[in-house]
Design a protein around this motif. Sequence first.
Motif, PDB file in Angstrom:
ATOM      1  N   ALA A  25     -16.628  -5.987   4.873  1.00 20.70           N
ATOM      2  CA  ALA A  25     -16.618  -5.206   3.636  1.00 20.70           C
ATOM      3  C   ALA A  25     -15.816  -5.943   2.587  1.00 20.70           C
ATOM      4  CB  ALA A  25     -16.042  -3.812   3.875  1.00 20.70           C
ATOM      5  N   LYS A  26     -16.160  -5.683   1.318  1.00 19.27           N
ATOM      6  CA  LYS A  26     -15.485  -6.347   0.207  1.00 19.27           C
ATOM      7  C   LYS A  26     -15.416  -5.391  -0.974  1.00 19.27           C
ATOM      8  CE  LYS A  26     -15.746 -10.393  -2.845  1.00 19.27           C
ATOM      9  NZ  LYS A  26     -16.506 -11.614  -3.186  1.00 19.27           N
ATOM     10  N   ARG A  27     -14.320  -5.424  -1.686  1.00 22.90           N
ATOM     11  CA  ARG A  27     -14.171  -4.663  -2.917  1.00 22.90           C
ATOM     12  C   ARG A  27     -14.323  -5.617  -4.090  1.00 22.90           C
ATOM     13  NH1 ARG A  27      -9.566  -4.486  -5.162  1.00 22.90           N
ATOM     14  NH2 ARG A  27      -8.454  -4.685  -3.176  1.00 22.90           N
ATOM     15  N   THR A  28     -15.106  -5.229  -5.068  1.00 19.61           N
ATOM     16  CA  THR A  28     -15.404  -6.142  -6.167  1.00 19.61           C
ATOM     17  C   THR A  28     -14.409  -6.069  -7.314  1.00 19.61           C
ATOM     18  OG1 THR A  28     -16.882  -4.496  -7.167  1.00 19.61           O
ATOM     19  CG2 THR A  28     -17.865  -6.097  -5.658  1.00 19.61           C
ATOM     20  N   ALA A  29     -13.730  -4.928  -7.446  1.00 19.47           N
ATOM     21  CA  ALA A  29     -12.828  -4.796  -8.598  1.00 19.47           C
ATOM     22  C   ALA A  29     -11.741  -3.785  -8.288  1.00 19.47           C
ATOM     23  CB  ALA A  29     -13.618  -4.339  -9.831  1.00 19.47           C
ATOM     24  N   LEU A  30     -10.622  -3.907  -9.023  1.00 22.04           N
ATOM     25  CA  LEU A  30      -9.545  -2.932  -8.918  1.00 22.04           C
ATOM     26  C   LEU A  30      -9.910  -1.685  -9.705  1.00 22.04           C
ATOM     27  CD1 LEU A  30      -6.249  -4.976  -9.354  1.00 22.04           C
ATOM     28  CD2 LEU A  30      -7.035  -3.815  -7.291  1.00 22.04           C
ATOM     29  N   PRO A  31      -9.578  -0.494  -9.209  1.00 22.05           N
ATOM     30  CA  PRO A  31      -9.783   0.713 -10.005  1.00 22.05           C
ATOM     31  C   PRO A  31      -8.898   0.698 -11.247  1.00 22.05           C
ATOM     32  CG  PRO A  31      -9.386   1.229  -7.689  1.00 22.05           C
ATOM     33  CD  PRO A  31      -9.055  -0.211  -7.879  1.00 22.05           C
ATOM     34  N   ALA A  32      -9.286   1.497 -12.225  1.00 19.18           N
ATOM     35  CA  ALA A  32      -8.517   1.575 -13.461  1.00 19.18           C
ATOM     36  C   ALA A  32      -7.087   2.017 -13.174  1.00 19.18           C
ATOM     37  CB  ALA A  32      -9.187   2.553 -14.427  1.00 19.18           C
ATOM     38  N   GLY A  33      -6.134   1.372 -13.827  1.00 24.49           N
ATOM     39  CA  GLY A  33      -4.733   1.769 -13.723  1.00 24.49           C
ATOM     40  C   GLY A  33      -3.948   1.057 -12.641  1.00 24.49           C
ATOM     41  N   TRP A  34      -4.614   0.221 -11.820  1.00 23.34           N
ATOM     42  CA  TRP A  34      -3.931  -0.472 -10.721  1.00 23.34           C
ATOM     43  C   TRP A  34      -3.795  -1.960 -11.024  1.00 23.34           C
ATOM     44  CZ3 TRP A  34      -1.843   1.978  -6.547  1.00 23.34           C
ATOM     45  CH2 TRP A  34      -2.239   3.303  -6.311  1.00 23.34           C
ATOM     46  N   SER A  35      -2.724  -2.546 -10.521  1.00 23.74           N
ATOM     47  CA  SER A  35      -2.541  -3.999 -10.648  1.00 23.74           C
ATOM     48  C   SER A  35      -1.846  -4.528  -9.399  1.00 23.74           C
ATOM     49  CB  SER A  35      -1.720  -4.342 -11.898  1.00 23.74           C
ATOM     50  OG  SER A  35      -0.457  -3.702 -11.857  1.00 23.74           O
ATOM     51  N   ARG A  36      -2.158  -5.773  -9.044  1.00 22.92           N
ATOM     52  CA  ARG A  36      -1.543  -6.402  -7.880  1.00 22.92           C
ATOM     53  C   ARG A  36      -0.151  -6.879  -8.265  1.00 22.92           C
ATOM     54  NH1 ARG A  36      -4.541 -11.471  -5.206  1.00 22.92           N
ATOM     55  NH2 ARG A  36      -5.994  -9.826  -4.556  1.00 22.92           N
ATOM     56  N   VAL A  37       0.842  -6.531  -7.402  1.00 26.81           N
ATOM     57  CA  VAL A  37       2.216  -6.890  -7.760  1.00 26.81           C
ATOM     58  C   VAL A  37       2.856  -7.882  -6.792  1.00 26.81           C
ATOM     59  CG1 VAL A  37       2.677  -4.782  -9.058  1.00 26.81           C
ATOM     60  CG2 VAL A  37       3.080  -4.804  -6.599  1.00 26.81           C
ATOM     61  N   ARG A  38       2.438  -7.894  -5.508  1.00 31.30           N
ATOM     62  CA  ARG A  38       3.088  -8.829  -4.583  1.00 31.30           C
ATOM     63  C   ARG A  38       2.349  -8.834  -3.242  1.00 31.30           C
ATOM     64  NH1 ARG A  38       6.175  -4.209  -4.740  1.00 31.30           N
ATOM     65  NH2 ARG A  38       6.573  -3.168  -2.720  1.00 31.30           N
ATOM     66  N   ARG A  39       2.580  -9.881  -2.455  1.00 32.28           N
ATOM     67  CA  ARG A  39       2.118  -9.896  -1.064  1.00 32.28           C
ATOM     68  C   ARG A  39       2.896  -8.864  -0.272  1.00 32.28           C
ATOM     69  NH1 ARG A  39      -0.265 -14.227   1.574  1.00 32.28           N
ATOM     70  NH2 ARG A  39      -0.232 -12.847   3.392  1.00 32.28           N
ATOM     71  N   HIS A  40       2.206  -8.239   0.665  1.00 36.87           N
ATOM     72  CA  HIS A  40       2.880  -7.298   1.542  1.00 36.87           C
ATOM     73  C   HIS A  40       3.827  -8.067   2.462  1.00 36.87           C
ATOM     74  CE1 HIS A  40       3.493  -3.386   3.022  1.00 36.87           C
ATOM     75  NE2 HIS A  40       2.710  -3.399   4.090  1.00 36.87           N
ATOM     76  N   ALA A  41       4.977  -7.490   2.763  1.00 36.18           N
ATOM     77  CA  ALA A  41       5.984  -8.168   3.589  1.00 36.18           C
ATOM     78  C   ALA A  41       5.411  -8.522   4.963  1.00 36.18           C
ATOM     79  CB  ALA A  41       7.200  -7.265   3.754  1.00 36.18           C
ATOM     80  N   PRO A  42       5.685  -9.738   5.470  1.00 31.60           N
ATOM     81  CA  PRO A  42       5.086 -10.173   6.742  1.00 31.60           C
ATOM     82  C   PRO A  42       5.441  -9.296   7.930  1.00 31.60           C
ATOM     83  CG  PRO A  42       6.586 -11.842   5.860  1.00 31.60           C
ATOM     84  CD  PRO A  42       6.503 -10.772   4.845  1.00 31.60           C
ATOM     85  N   ASP A  43       6.626  -8.676   7.892  1.00 32.70           N
ATOM     86  CA  ASP A  43       7.023  -7.834   9.025  1.00 32.70           C
ATOM     87  C   ASP A  43       6.739  -6.352   8.780  1.00 32.70           C
ATOM     88  OD1 ASP A  43       8.842  -7.582   7.009  1.00 32.70           O
ATOM     89  OD2 ASP A  43      10.615  -7.628   8.301  1.00 32.70           O
ATOM     90  N   ALA A  44       6.098  -6.036   7.635  1.00 35.89           N
ATOM     91  CA  ALA A  44       5.743  -4.640   7.348  1.00 35.89           C
ATOM     92  C   ALA A  44       4.675  -4.179   8.334  1.00 35.89           C
ATOM     93  CB  ALA A  44       5.233  -4.510   5.916  1.00 35.89           C
ATOM     94  N   VAL A  45       4.794  -2.951   8.783  1.00 34.75           N
ATOM     95  CA  VAL A  45       3.880  -2.430   9.802  1.00 34.75           C
ATOM     96  C   VAL A  45       2.659  -1.795   9.141  1.00 34.75           C
ATOM     97  CG1 VAL A  45       3.627  -0.699  11.626  1.00 34.75           C
ATOM     98  CG2 VAL A  45       5.698  -2.084  11.500  1.00 34.75           C
TER      99      VAL A  45
END
Length: 618
Positions: A25-45
């Motif tokens: 599956a693939k998402r083509t675009a971000l929904p309105a009002g959202w923006s990418r801010v950072r990579r998720h932490a490597p040890d985040a569950v």
Amino acid sequence: MLALFSLALAAVATAQTLSPSVQHAKRTALPAGWSRVRRHAPDAVLPLRFGLTQPNVDMKSLEDLLNDVSHPDSPNYGDHWSPARVAEHFAPTKGNHPHRRVLDLRQRCRPRSQAESLLNTEYHVYEHDSGKEHVACDAYHLPAHVVPHVEIVTPTIDFNAILKRSGSTSTHITVGQPGAGTVQPVLAGKIENIFHELDNCDKQITPACLRALYNFVYPFPLATKQNSYGIVEYTPQAYVPADLDLFAKNFSSGLVGARPILAAIDGGVVQNTSESFSFNGESNLDLEYAMTLVTPHQPVTLYQVGDLQMGASFNNLLDALDGSFCTSGGGDDPVNDGIYPDPDPAGYQKQDCGTIKPANVISTSYGYNEADLSPAYTARQCAEYAKLGLMGVTIVYSSGDNGVAGNQALCLNPDGSQSFSGNVFNPSFPSTCPFVTGVGATQVNPNATIHDPESACQQVIHSGGGFSNYFAIPGYQQGVVADYIKDNLTPSPYPPGTYNTSGTSRAYPDISANGANYVVAVDGQFGLVYGTSASAPVVGSMLTMINDARLALGKKPIGFINPTIYSPAFRGAFNDITTGTNPGCGTKGFSAAKGYDPVTGLGTPNFAKLLALWILQK
């Protein structure tokens, strides 16, 4: 039925060596009002959840099964399935998934780095303008031999994070919240004097106007103990008892003091702390007209869904109607659905699964934009509507109030995102599901009479309609949609990419009814209300009375009606709507035309003709 599974990491590496990794599956675009801010932490569950595919739920198989009991030419017409037969037919067989040994029933939490390796993806944290954060990826992959057996993986591309509303302790906005959804009745003004004369139906629509418009004469139902009609509302939407009585005093004195039968789902409550048109308009409208049109003799059931803390979605309703749906296809999605038991101590501490017997007709005046939801999410829900159809349940949904645009007049951009400036048509769901009956809106034109042809609704709201981006065209629609495209969209009046021009996608709505100038009692006074919110319960009321006649004759309910109403024998039972458009997205939308059109569908019902035809069916 299908259970929710989690993939055991230790077995994944083995599985991945059996076949190459392919995109699932693939998402083509971000929904309105959202923006990418950072990579998720490597040890985040990350709690990875895998929903396995059910057998027999591809759209073609479902359509064939439904046609067998719903098409008027079928020898099995009306031979609806029992809930037990439905559950047995769609239950996964033992060994249904060849790599079941790598799956278990527990949700597995994995560090981000392991999850990324498993799914060949990257997880990022996204932030909404409101400050809400959400974890997702742009695409993910699975071993090729596993792909056919997995319907959905979460968290991955779905980006329907439900935002906290201002001034609320809830973390969710649901279809019941004011301003949410593609179907929102509009109050266009208060009424000082009610016109009871049929000469004024161009100014005010009353129950008498609707009976006259659609030849809807059925004064005394006979099979009320066998029959049932369900109206769905989502908390905090709630009717006001005094408003029901005010309406009844003016239009149906036998209903003064009458109330719908409350079927509370997941803590559903008819709240009385927030009173305004935003909270009471939808429920009052639905119940005032539904209860009046089916007469005081036929009880109406209110499915009130969701507690005040969590809220709810369509899937929570479906859980209650079919217990196996609670776990099938991955179960409820915490991104889109109310998750019960409610973690809030003041919330509902149970989960209602299979607690409600479905009514013969269920009308819902709520909706989403199709683009708000992933194809897998909508497909799972659409399959459940097909199962209800197999059991003889008629599902009616409003088609939307913004023409070819979506909720709040949002349109699609070429990259799939939504905005007010978009110029790509934005279809409404669930009306685009081929196993529900979508209902659009018409109007009595200004200075016209009930004897003149109606047009597509052009006042205040516009009938939702168009072509799905998710669902293929069902067989019952192919001929009439091809005719509309040939006569009205060849060549297309819009640039490529404006809407789905394939000719192979589900068109909606299926039928229509008046949606303008309704006289509604709200918060102690009368107002004029507009919307397909009104059209759906009116159609549902007519179908309920047709069921009454069939049941009184010892016949079965009409069930899923689409194969029947599109059949040649029923084409003369609708008032063809040939004028009006459903504008949106900077265009005039589609045009009503002779025969089927994606503005008003097949037209408005002629109740007397439909009744006569359905009485003749087996």
